[in-house]
Design a protein around this motif. Sequence first.
Motif, mmCIF file in Angstrom:
data_model
loop_
_atom_site.group_PDB
_atom_site.id
_atom_site.type_symbol
_atom_site.label_atom_id
_atom_site.label_comp_id
_atom_site.label_asym_id
_atom_site.label_seq_id
_atom_site.Cartn_x
_atom_site.Cartn_y
_atom_site.Cartn_z
ATOM 1 N N LEU A 50 -4.933 30.643 26.495
ATOM 2 C CA LEU A 50 -5.038 31.409 27.738
ATOM 3 C C LEU A 50 -3.737 32.146 27.987
ATOM 4 O O LEU A 50 -2.651 31.568 27.872
ATOM 5 N N ILE A 51 -3.847 33.423 28.335
ATOM 6 C CA ILE A 51 -2.676 34.246 28.645
ATOM 7 C C ILE A 51 -2.774 34.705 30.091
ATOM 8 O O ILE A 51 -3.779 35.292 30.503
ATOM 9 N N HIS A 52 -1.744 34.445 30.860
ATOM 10 C CA HIS A 52 -1.594 34.994 32.208
ATOM 11 C C HIS A 52 -0.373 35.902 32.192
ATOM 12 O O HIS A 52 0.749 35.449 31.961
ATOM 13 N N LEU A 53 -0.596 37.174 32.439
ATOM 14 C CA LEU A 53 0.485 38.161 32.453
ATOM 15 C C LEU A 53 0.654 38.663 33.880
ATOM 16 O O LEU A 53 -0.246 39.285 34.442
ATOM 17 N N TYR A 54 1.805 38.364 34.472
ATOM 18 C CA TYR A 54 2.105 38.761 35.853
ATOM 19 C C TYR A 54 3.006 39.991 35.838
ATOM 20 O O TYR A 54 4.105 39.956 35.273
ATOM 21 N N PHE A 55 2.538 41.070 36.471
ATOM 22 C CA PHE A 55 3.353 42.268 36.644
ATOM 23 C C PHE A 55 3.934 42.287 38.059
ATOM 24 O O PHE A 55 3.241 41.955 39.035
ATOM 25 N N ALA A 107 7.610 41.737 33.743
ATOM 26 C CA ALA A 107 6.394 41.136 33.207
ATOM 27 C C ALA A 107 6.694 39.684 32.845
ATOM 28 O O ALA A 107 7.604 39.413 32.056
ATOM 29 N N LEU A 108 5.959 38.765 33.446
ATOM 30 C CA LEU A 108 6.089 37.333 33.172
ATOM 31 C C LEU A 108 4.844 36.909 32.403
ATOM 32 O O LEU A 108 3.725 36.954 32.942
ATOM 33 N N ILE A 109 5.035 36.518 31.144
ATOM 34 C CA ILE A 109 3.920 36.242 30.235
ATOM 35 C C ILE A 109 3.838 34.741 29.998
ATOM 36 O O ILE A 109 4.700 34.158 29.320
ATOM 37 N N TRP A 110 2.810 34.111 30.549
ATOM 38 C CA TRP A 110 2.622 32.673 30.396
ATOM 39 C C TRP A 110 1.573 32.426 29.324
ATOM 40 O O TRP A 110 0.470 32.972 29.390
ATOM 41 N N GLU A 111 1.896 31.590 28.354
ATOM 42 C CA GLU A 111 0.980 31.200 27.289
ATOM 43 C C GLU A 111 0.562 29.745 27.485
ATOM 44 O O GLU A 111 1.420 28.859 27.612
ATOM 45 N N TYR A 112 -0.757 29.495 27.474
ATOM 46 C CA TYR A 112 -1.288 28.144 27.600
ATOM 47 C C TYR A 112 -2.139 27.844 26.371
ATOM 48 O O TYR A 112 -3.333 28.165 26.326
#
Length: 250
Positions: A177-182, A195-200
């Motif tokens: 799962l990728i959550h990309l916060y702009f 850009a904060l890119i969280w990888e799960y």
Amino acid sequence: MRRLPALATFFVLSLPVLGCGYSSYEARLEATQGRLKDDMILDQQLYSAAQGPFAENSIFLRVPQGLAQRPEFELIPLNPDAFEVEASFNPQSANTNYSLHVLARRDSQEPPDPEQPPRAARGDFRSDVINVLAQVYGPDIASAPIEQVNKTVWPRSDVAPPITFERLTMTDRNLQLIHLYFYKEESGDATYDVALIWEYPSGEAPTATPNPVDLTLGTFAVGQRAASRFSGRPDSVGGATGDGGSAVAF
């Protein structure tokens, strides 16, 4: 003897004033206790603010404990000068099963220094980030759904509005799962794009309470508000930016 009724009247009239003062004191005391409790939670869940390019560019970021900052952006090699901040934070303990990657720009509105070589022209931040990540997660990221999300500011306050991001969500070709916060904000003499890119890798975001990812997003700040947080001062009242700047989503 006639002074006694006058004194009694003064005392009765003073009671509401004393009551208001006591209520105000109680409210301030309760707010202070709440802030101290929130600070304790943050210190238990997050590391201190990242330094180096983060501090140099007035970007305040506290990552969850269990993530270690790597010396470079690990997802893919990047073009020189494409971003002011390029960072990766990977798990260093068995209790942390996600990663965070950060790309950020700080575009100053001041006239360029004539003694410095001109910087190469850069494209739209969001498009550049998507193009970079498409090489990592696959081309579907360009059409992934995006939604506006609001995160509570930490330490919490009754007067601080939430911080607004635009979050892109996708499952990549490795089923993580990728959550990309702009995030975008104008503050002082600069425009900040982050850009904060969280990888799960497990396919699920953490659901713990308090949620360390939400705490990271809730303490995030740029510009003058970041400078206040780096100095240890509480956020100013009066808006998400606290300094008259404007925080906007893409």
